[in-house]
Design a protein around this motif. Structure first.
Motif, PDB file in Angstrom:
ATOM      1  N   THR A   1      38.092  73.341  49.023  1.00  0.00           N
ATOM      2  CA  THR A   1      37.951  74.676  49.613  1.00  0.00           C
ATOM      3  C   THR A   1      37.112  74.608  50.882  1.00  0.00           C
ATOM      4  O   THR A   1      37.450  75.226  51.901  1.00  0.00           O
ATOM      5  N   GLY A   2      36.020  73.858  50.841  1.00  0.00           N
ATOM      6  CA  GLY A   2      35.207  73.682  52.041  1.00  0.00           C
ATOM      7  C   GLY A   2      35.961  72.942  53.129  1.00  0.00           C
ATOM      8  O   GLY A   2      35.805  73.235  54.332  1.00  0.00           O
ATOM      9  N   ALA A   3      36.807  71.980  52.736  1.00  0.00           N
ATOM     10  CA  ALA A   3      37.602  71.244  53.722  1.00  0.00           C
ATOM     11  C   ALA A   3      38.576  72.181  54.425  1.00  0.00           C
ATOM     12  O   ALA A   3      38.764  72.107  55.651  1.00  0.00           O
ATOM     13  N   VAL A   4      39.195  73.081  53.678  1.00  0.00           N
ATOM     14  CA  VAL A   4      40.099  74.061  54.293  1.00  0.00           C
ATOM     15  C   VAL A   4      39.328  74.971  55.249  1.00  0.00           C
ATOM     16  O   VAL A   4      39.789  75.261  56.355  1.00  0.00           O
ATOM     17  N   ARG A   5      38.138  75.399  54.840  1.00  0.00           N
ATOM     18  CA  ARG A   5      37.353  76.287  55.704  1.00  0.00           C
ATOM     19  C   ARG A   5      36.968  75.589  57.011  1.00  0.00           C
ATOM     20  O   ARG A   5      37.050  76.185  58.087  1.00  0.00           O
ATOM     21  N   LEU A   6      36.565  74.334  56.925  1.00  0.00           N
ATOM     22  CA  LEU A   6      36.176  73.609  58.130  1.00  0.00           C
ATOM     23  C   LEU A   6      37.394  73.352  59.016  1.00  0.00           C
ATOM     24  O   LEU A   6      37.304  73.398  60.248  1.00  0.00           O
TER      25      LEU A   6
ATOM     26  N   ASN B   1      28.489  68.462  51.693  1.00  0.00           N
ATOM     27  CA  ASN B   1      28.459  69.479  52.741  1.00  0.00           C
ATOM     28  C   ASN B   1      29.648  70.417  52.617  1.00  0.00           C
ATOM     29  O   ASN B   1      29.528  71.639  52.784  1.00  0.00           O
ATOM     30  N   LEU B   2      30.811  69.845  52.322  1.00  0.00           N
ATOM     31  CA  LEU B   2      32.004  70.682  52.182  1.00  0.00           C
ATOM     32  C   LEU B   2      31.905  71.591  50.959  1.00  0.00           C
ATOM     33  O   LEU B   2      32.349  72.742  51.001  1.00  0.00           O
ATOM     34  N   ALA B   3      31.332  71.084  49.870  1.00  0.00           N
ATOM     35  CA  ALA B   3      31.150  71.926  48.686  1.00  0.00           C
ATOM     36  C   ALA B   3      30.273  73.124  49.026  1.00  0.00           C
ATOM     37  O   ALA B   3      30.557  74.257  48.606  1.00  0.00           O
TER      38      ALA B   3
END
Length: 441
Positions: A417-422, A226-228
């Motif tokens: 990158t997705g973790a930072v966005r979330l 999901n994060l990807a």
């Protein structure tokens, strides 16, 4: 009402001019609401600016928001007090320069807070700290010496690296506004891993509680696929796409999906289960592209080594054998990809065989979801030049309508990158949207 004047403030000002003997509670509430609404509009405009053009004069903000200059000044001053906006007078407003009058200039303070993204894998952990514009200010990665290390030792190393990266960025704990951790497998709302994953011993591990020992900020735990996908939609290939399948395709196959721009989670956040592959015969979600290609490449090198004579340069199998010294144990997926680039036909055959499980997974998801785009992400995306053509060809044989298939530019950084966005989304909800004071205020 003057043109461009904020209607809420006009109503409050009119009451004051009528000479009311005292300010009633409703007036106080209306005034506070007006200040909040106007400040939120100013903050939104300042946050939209790219870092290289971060500053906006009061005149710029009048034009951008349609509010009066006094209202802009009042709202911006409130944001300065909260710590989210910085004021300078370094520029001269072009419309006022004839009178030599300096313009008040404002900019979003992106380093008023930071967020932390963590990607925990079976073989390594990657950590990144970003400011509130999403600019990475510190990052690090370590490999686990033993991929089968137990959960306690793995989490200890993750915690140590996360704390070190935050310190490297020069931050105190209270300056980290949100933390997001990515891991494989379904994760429940409490941050507990719910099913067996590719990480030994992680079933039932409470990652939120583990990371909360070091950070006072809210810790959010999410599935790595999901994060990807979130990372791809933010800074990768999928920014303009609403219906996307993101295939994390290294050692194992995992998928993140969105339809109509909405992330597909399913019951218990388990919509990414590719267990259906086992119903198709000798296929498994454990056969990621890198693993499958590596195994087939090793078999090829072993076959070549068993021949009576060494392969001549330019003959099938020769390039891959040369790259690995004829030792099957040294074969990596990268070696196979490079041999294909050099024209090794046997290596190309090994690559096509290694792509079969991924092709069947994509074909099935294409029939069910009809995505406009499929993104191959993870470290294997670096070999998009050689793996995408045979993958697309195979898909044309499996489905009548092939979606666009692309390799991720984020590669192995897609999950973090997705973790930072979330984490940024969480920080915005908890601090910026309610206009709470910044940690540096």
């Amino acid at each position: 009402m003057r043109r461009g004047q904020d209607p809420v403030l006009v109503e409050v000002s009119a009451r004051s001019r009528r000479g009311a003997p005292q300010q009633m509670p409703g007036d106080i509430a209306t005034s506070a609401l007006a200040r909040r609404v106007n400040a939120a509009r100013i903050l939104a405009k300042l946050r939209e600016r790219p870092p290289e053009r971060a500053e906006m004069s009061s005149g710029d903000l009048v034009d951008a928001t349609g509010m009066s200059r006094p209202t802009v000044h009042a709202a911006a001053h409130h944001l300065v007090e909260l710590g989210w906006v910085r004021e300078t007078t370094d520029r001269v407003d072009g419309r006022l320069s004839g009178r030599g009058r300096p313009s008040r200039v404002f900019s979003f303070v992106a380093n008023a807070g930071h967020v932390l993204g963590i990607d925990i894998g079976a073989h390594s952990v990657r950590v990144a700290v970003a400011d509130l514009r999403g600019v990475f200010v510190a990052e690090a990665r370590i490999a686990f010496g033993d991929p089968s290390v137990g959960p306690e030792q793995r989490i200890t190393q993750v915690r140590k690296l996360a704390v070190e990266v935050v310190r490297t960025a020069g931050l105190r704990d209270e300056q980290v506004l949100a933390v997001c951790v990515g891991t494989s497998g379904p994760v429940d709302a409490d941050g507990v891993v719910q099913q067996r994953t590719g990480i030994p011993g992680f079933l039932g591990v409470d990652l939120r509680a583990a990371l909360a020992r070091d950070f006072s900020a809210q810790v959010y735990v999410e599935n790595d696929c999901n994060l990807a996908l979130i990372g791809e939609r933010w800074r990768g290939r999928a920014g303009a796409s609403q219906d996307v399948v993101c295939l994390l395709a290294g050692e194992r196959l995992g998928v993140g999906m969105c339809t109509g721009g909405t992330l597909v989670r399913g019951q218990a956040n388990s919509a990414r289960d590719l267990g259906f592959l086992s119903l198709m015969g000798d296929y498994s979600r454990d056969d990621g592209i890198a693993r499958a290609v590596r195994r087939r490449g090793a078999s090829l090198v072993a076959e070549v080594a068993a021949r009576d004579t060494p392969p001549l340069p330019g003959t099938p199998g020769a390039e891959l054998s040369a790259l690995t010294g004829g030792d099957p144990r040294r074969v990596s997926a990268s070696d196979v990809f490079e041999a294909v680039r050099r024209g090794d036909l046997d290596a190309a055959g090994a690559l096509e065989e290694g792509l079969e499980t991924a092709a069947r997974a994509i074909a099935t998801l294409t029939m069910l979801l009809a995505p406009e785009l499929v993104v191959i992400t993870g470290a294997v995306a670096a070999a998009g030049d050689v793996l995408l053509p045979p993958l697309r060809r195979r898909l044309t044989e499996l489905v009548p309508r092939v979606p666009r298939v692309e390799a991720s530019p984020l590669r192995e950084q897609a999950v973090v990158t997705g973790a930072v966005r979330l984490a940024l989304d969480t920080a915005e909800t908890d601090f910026l949207d309610p206009l709470a004071p910044a940690p540096t205020a």
